[in-house]
Design a protein around this motif. Sequence first.
Motif, PDB file in Angstrom:
ATOM      1  N   CYS A  24       0.239  -1.658   0.403  1.00 42.69           N
ATOM      2  CA  CYS A  24      -0.220   0.036  -0.272  1.00 42.69           C
ATOM      3  C   CYS A  24       1.093   1.143  -0.311  1.00 42.69           C
ATOM      4  N   PHE A  26       0.107   3.781   1.085  1.00 40.63           N
ATOM      5  CA  PHE A  26      -0.333   5.201   2.275  1.00 40.63           C
ATOM      6  C   PHE A  26      -0.042   4.418   3.724  1.00 40.63           C
ATOM      7  N   ARG A  27      -0.336   4.431   5.246  1.00 42.47           N
ATOM      8  CA  ARG A  27      -0.386   3.986   6.307  1.00 42.47           C
ATOM      9  C   ARG A  27      -1.466   4.126   7.239  1.00 42.47           C
ATOM     10  N   CYS A  28      -2.916   3.955   7.024  1.00 47.24           N
ATOM     11  CA  CYS A  28      -3.234   4.079   7.517  1.00 47.24           C
ATOM     12  C   CYS A  28      -3.520   3.489   9.134  1.00 47.24           C
ATOM     13  N   TYR A  30      -5.167   2.809  11.082  1.00 50.95           N
ATOM     14  CA  TYR A  30      -5.899   1.536  12.113  1.00 50.95           C
ATOM     15  C   TYR A  30      -5.740   0.374  11.715  1.00 50.95           C
ATOM     16  N   CYS A  31      -4.730  -0.116  10.273  1.00 52.02           N
ATOM     17  CA  CYS A  31      -4.682  -0.736   8.916  1.00 52.02           C
ATOM     18  C   CYS A  31      -2.834  -1.146   8.961  1.00 52.02           C
ATOM     19  N   MET A  32      -2.347  -0.536   9.124  1.00 45.42           N
ATOM     20  CA  MET A  32      -0.890  -0.973   8.571  1.00 45.42           C
ATOM     21  C   MET A  32      -0.365   0.413   9.581  1.00 45.42           C
ATOM     22  N   GLY A  72      -4.327  -4.456   0.999  1.00 45.52           N
ATOM     23  CA  GLY A  72      -3.629  -3.789   0.415  1.00 45.52           C
ATOM     24  C   GLY A  72      -3.737  -2.754  -0.479  1.00 45.52           C
ATOM     25  N   ASN A  99      -7.902   3.455  -1.911  1.00 44.33           N
ATOM     26  CA  ASN A  99      -8.195   4.935  -0.620  1.00 44.33           C
ATOM     27  C   ASN A  99      -8.007   5.766  -2.205  1.00 44.33           C
ATOM     28  N   SER A 323      -4.774  -4.714   6.160  1.00 38.22           N
ATOM     29  CA  SER A 323      -4.375  -4.373   4.845  1.00 38.22           C
ATOM     30  C   SER A 323      -3.768  -6.337   4.341  1.00 38.22           C
TER      31      SER A 323
END
Length: 327
Positions: A24, A26-28, A30-32, A72, A99, A323
């Motif tokens: 991915c 992004f690096r949210c 809550y996910c990663m 992802g 995303n 993810s």
Amino acid sequence: MVLPLIDGFGRVHRDLRISVTDRCNFRCSYCMPAEGLQWLPRAELLTFEEIERVARLLVERHGIDSIRLTGGEPTVRADLRRLVGMLSALGVDLALTTNGATLKQAASGLADAGLKRINVSLDSLQAERFAELTLRDELGRVLDGIDAALAAGLDPVKVNVVVMRGVNDDELVDFARFGRDRGVMVRFIEFMPLDADEAWTHESVVGIDEIVARVGEVFPLEPIDRTSAPASRFRYLDGGGEIGVVASVTRSFCDSCDRIRLTADGQFRNCLFAVDEFDVRSLLRSEATDDEVGALLERAVAAKWAGHGIGRVEFIRPARSMSQIGG
Ligand code: SAM
Ligand code: SF4
């Protein structure tokens, strides 16, 4: 002859989620984790041909009629358009969860290849907060991506908002207004314990009743009859459209769940929260026949449990984060 995939609780499965990559951009939070994860080596990813084989089998033999591509971030997989073309040829209702950061460039090509619907994940409409949440300063690109999806004729365009107490729950009404103004359906998602950092707590969940009450105070709402879809839907009394709430934590929809999942590395999961996986990739790469692959998929669905049990002592967090499973 179609042989429906029925589990031990009588649930018929029709909806397949395919993760096409674990990577991915992004690096949210809550996910990663901020540093990312150990990405799968390329050789471990299913090829488009392998994905198409499993999907075809599920569609033709088992009546799967809806497929959603996820990750992802699915749009970072090279040549995604080609896969969309291959899957859309199966005649299913084909959707994508993204995303949105690259949609400005990708939306029309994906629509031309046969994509029908899209969900764009967006957790803040405030640039600074968006950057804090995703570790990417790209709110403008995501908003452009939503416009591009609408312009490409993808229908519906939905915006997924994971609601976290003390993080973004002060934006519920802003999101409702955003959806009304742009003509997109906003779907609020209860925060689930699949975050890579394991920071989830019960207190961080904002439940469906509170979400509907807070939006409804400003834009009065009424419930729409529930279908088998996981989102509970509510329409604005003034005709301004609708919102959805995916209440996976406070009101689990396990009894009507019709989803199965294939991870990017070819593991078949019968539940988002499953602790066991079924290794389809090994079979695909061992020259197994379609009958043998089909038998594994049937066995996997038959083994599905009643429900996830978040909040009960017996709940076990799956070893993989969102993810890696694909949401
Ligand atoms: N990268 C794509 C995206 O963000 O839409 C697709 C994959 S993402 C894992 C799929 C969905 O899962 C997104 O809508 C995301 O907001 C949601 N999600 C991720 N972690 C979550 C969590 N802990 N609780 C609830 N939803 C989560
Ligand atoms: Fe990436 Fe989607 Fe997870 Fe955010 S929610 S880190 S965009 S996979």
